[in-house]
Design an enzyme around this catalytic site. Structure first.
Site, PDB file in Angstrom:
ATOM      1  CE  LYS A  53      -7.955  -2.794   7.794  1.00 22.94           C
ATOM      2  NZ  LYS A  53      -6.542  -2.779   7.398  1.00 22.94           N
ATOM      3  CB  SER A  96      -5.665  -3.479  12.824  1.00 18.30           C
ATOM      4  OG  SER A  96      -7.022  -3.735  13.122  1.00 18.30           O
ATOM      5  CB  SER A 131      -2.349   5.495  -1.958  1.00 16.97           C
ATOM      6  OG  SER A 131      -3.435   6.303  -1.573  1.00 16.97           O
ATOM      7  N   GLY A 132      -1.759   7.262   0.576  1.00 14.83           N
ATOM      8  CA  GLY A 132      -2.209   7.432   1.957  1.00 14.83           C
ATOM      9  C   GLY A 132      -1.150   7.165   3.015  1.00 14.83           C
ATOM     10  N   GLY A 178       0.831  -1.204   0.000  1.00 16.98           N
ATOM     11  CA  GLY A 178       0.000   0.000   0.000  1.00 16.98           C
ATOM     12  C   GLY A 178       0.867   1.256   0.000  1.00 16.98           C
ATOM     13  CE  LYS A 231      -3.114   4.596  -6.412  1.00 18.65           C
ATOM     14  NZ  LYS A 231      -4.311   3.860  -5.953  1.00 18.65           N
ATOM     15  CE1 TYR A 270     -10.793  -1.105   6.272  1.00 18.82           C
ATOM     16  CE2 TYR A 270     -11.670  -0.309   8.355  1.00 18.82           C
ATOM     17  CZ  TYR A 270     -10.657  -0.345   7.424  1.00 18.82           C
ATOM     18  OH  TYR A 270      -9.508   0.392   7.630  1.00 18.82           O
ATOM     19  NE  ARG A 313      -5.094  -3.500  -6.087  1.00 22.33           N
ATOM     20  CZ  ARG A 313      -6.355  -3.341  -5.703  1.00 22.33           C
ATOM     21  NH1 ARG A 313      -7.204  -4.345  -5.861  1.00 22.33           N
ATOM     22  NH2 ARG A 313      -6.767  -2.208  -5.178  1.00 22.33           N
ATOM     23  CG  ASP A 353      -4.448  -8.902  -5.669  1.00 28.55           C
ATOM     24  OD1 ASP A 353      -4.492  -8.599  -4.452  1.00 28.55           O
ATOM     25  OD2 ASP A 353      -5.418  -9.354  -6.291  1.00 28.55           O
TER      26      ASP A 353
END
Ligand SMILES: NC(=O)c1ccc[n+]([C@@H]2O[C@H](COP(=O)([O-])OP(=O)(O)OC[C@H]3O[C@@H](n4cnc5c(N)ncnc54)[C@H](OP(=O)(O)O)[C@@H]3O)[C@@H](O)[C@H]2O)c1
Length: 275
Positions: free
Chosen positions: A163, A145, A16-17, A13, A42, A159, A38, A67
Site C-alpha cells: 500500500k 491504498s 465485494s466490499g 474488486g 460473485k 500489506y 476473479r 486476475d
C-alpha cells in the site's frame, strides 16, 4: 451528488466490499459500470445488485473475470471489455488482498510476492491496459491504498509495503497525467467493514488488532461516497473518516514520533493484558 450519465466506470474488486459499494453508487448516479474480479459467481451476484440501482436500462453493467496480477490476461481482457462495454471514463482500482497479515517471520517469500503482485502490480497492470483509452477521455484513475500505506502497523509488513508502494505510484502517475487533463485520486481508508477484515483476522496477531483499533472503523458505503465525490472533484488525496485524518496529521506533524510512541504503548499493553 454529481450525476455521471453516459460515463463508463471500470472497477476492479467490484464484486465485494468497497468496490461493490462504489459500483452501486456510480450506477445510482447514472453511470455504466464494469466489474472486474476473479470469481465469476460473485461477479454475477454483484452485477445483479448493481443493475437494480440503475436509473435507466440503457446503463451498461458488465463483468470481467480476470486476475489483476496477471499482466497478459489483464491486457487481453481489458481490450475485450472496451470492445464490448465501451472505453472507461473512470477507473477505480479497488482489488486487493490482506490474508497474510502476520508477524514478518511468519510470512513466506511466496506470500509476500502474492500481496505485492495483486495489490501493487495489479494496479499497474489494469491502469496500463486502459491508459490509452482513459487518455482519449481525459479520464480519472482512482487508487485504493490504505492508512497502512501511510504509517507502518504491527503485522502489516507485506500489506503495508504494497500500500505504501501505491502512494509513490499514485503521486508519480499524477504528475504524468495531470498535464493531459486527467486526474489521479489516492484513497487511504482506515479499517472498513468488508470481507477483507474476516480474511485478515485469521492471522493478524493480537498486537496488530490492538493497534488497528485506534484508526477508526467505517462502513463501505461511506467510503464509496468519499471515493465518488473525490473522483468527481478530481481531488488527489483523501483519507475517509475524521479521526483517521486527525491521527494522520499528528503522525505527519510529529514526523512519525507520536504514532510510534502511541503504537509501542498499545502493543506493550496488549501483551501485558494477555499474559
Ligand atoms: N477493508 C478494509 O479495512 C480496507 C482498509 C483500507 C483499504 N482497503 C483497500 O480497499 C480495497 C478494497 O478492499 P475491500 O475491503 O473492499 O476488500 P474485499 O471486500 O475483500 O474485496 C476485494 C475485491 O478484490 C477482488 N480481488 C482480490 N484479488 C484479486 C485479483 N487477483 N484479481 C482481481 N480481483 C481481485 C475480490 O474478488 P475475487 O476474490 O473474486 O477476485 C473482491 O472483489 C483493497 O485494495 C483494500 O486493500 C481496505
Amino acid at each position: 451528488m454529481k450525476r455521471f450519465d453516459g460515463k463508463i466506470v471500470y472497477i476492479t474488486g467490484g464484486s465485494s466490499g468497497i468496490g461493490l459499494e462504489t459500483a452501486k453508487l456510480f450506477a445510482s448516479l447514472g453511470a455504466g459500470v464494469v466489474l472486474i474480479a476473479r470469481n465469476e459467481a460473485k461477479l454475477e451476484e454483484a452485477a445483479g445488485k448493481v443493475s437494480s440501482l440503475r436509473r435507466s436500462e440503457s446503463q451498461t453493467v458488465g463483468t470481467v473475470s480476470a486476475d489483476v496480477g496477471d499482466d497478459a490476461e489483464v491486457r487481453r481482457k481489458m481490450a475485450d471489455a472496451v470492445a464490448r462495454f465501451g472505453a472507461p471514463d473512470i477507473l477505480v482500482n479497488s482489488a486487493g488482498i490482506n490474508k497474510y497479515a502476520d508477524r514478518f517471520e511468519n510470512i513466506t517469500a511466496a506470500e509476500f510476492d502474492e500481496v505485492m503482485r495483486i495489490n501493487c502490480s495489479g494496479v499497474r497492470n489494469v491502469t496500463a491496459a486502459l491508459l490509452d483509452r482513459l487518455k482519449e477521455k481525459r479520464g480519472r484513475v482512482v487508487i485504493l491504498s490504505s492508512v497502512a500505506g501511510l504509517f507502518g502497523m504491527f503485522g502489516y509488513t507485506a500489506y503495508g509495503a504494497s500500500k505504501a508502494a501505491l502512494v509513490g505510484f499514485a503521486e508519480s502517475l499524477g504528475y504524468e497525467l495531470r498535464p493531459l487533463g486527467m486526474s489521479v485520486t489516492l484513497v487511504c481508508p482506515p479499517e472498513v467493514d468488508t470481507p477483507m477484515n474476516l480474511d485478515e483476522a485469521k492471522r493478524l496477531p493480537r498486537e496488530g488488532r490492538a493497534v488497528k483499533g485506534m484508526g477508526g472503523f467505517l462502513m463501505p458505503d461511506y467510503v464509496a461516497r468519499v471515493i465518488v465525490k473525490a473522483a468527481a472533484k478530481r481531488r488527489f488525496f483523501v483519507i475517509p473518516g475524521f479521526s483517521t485524518r486527525f491521527l494522520y496529521r499528528l503522525h505527519r506533524y510529529s514526523n512519525g514520533l507520536l504514532s510510534r510512541i502511541i503504537s509501542d504503548a498499545v502493543i506493550r499493553k496488549s501483551r501485558k493484558r494477555d499474559r
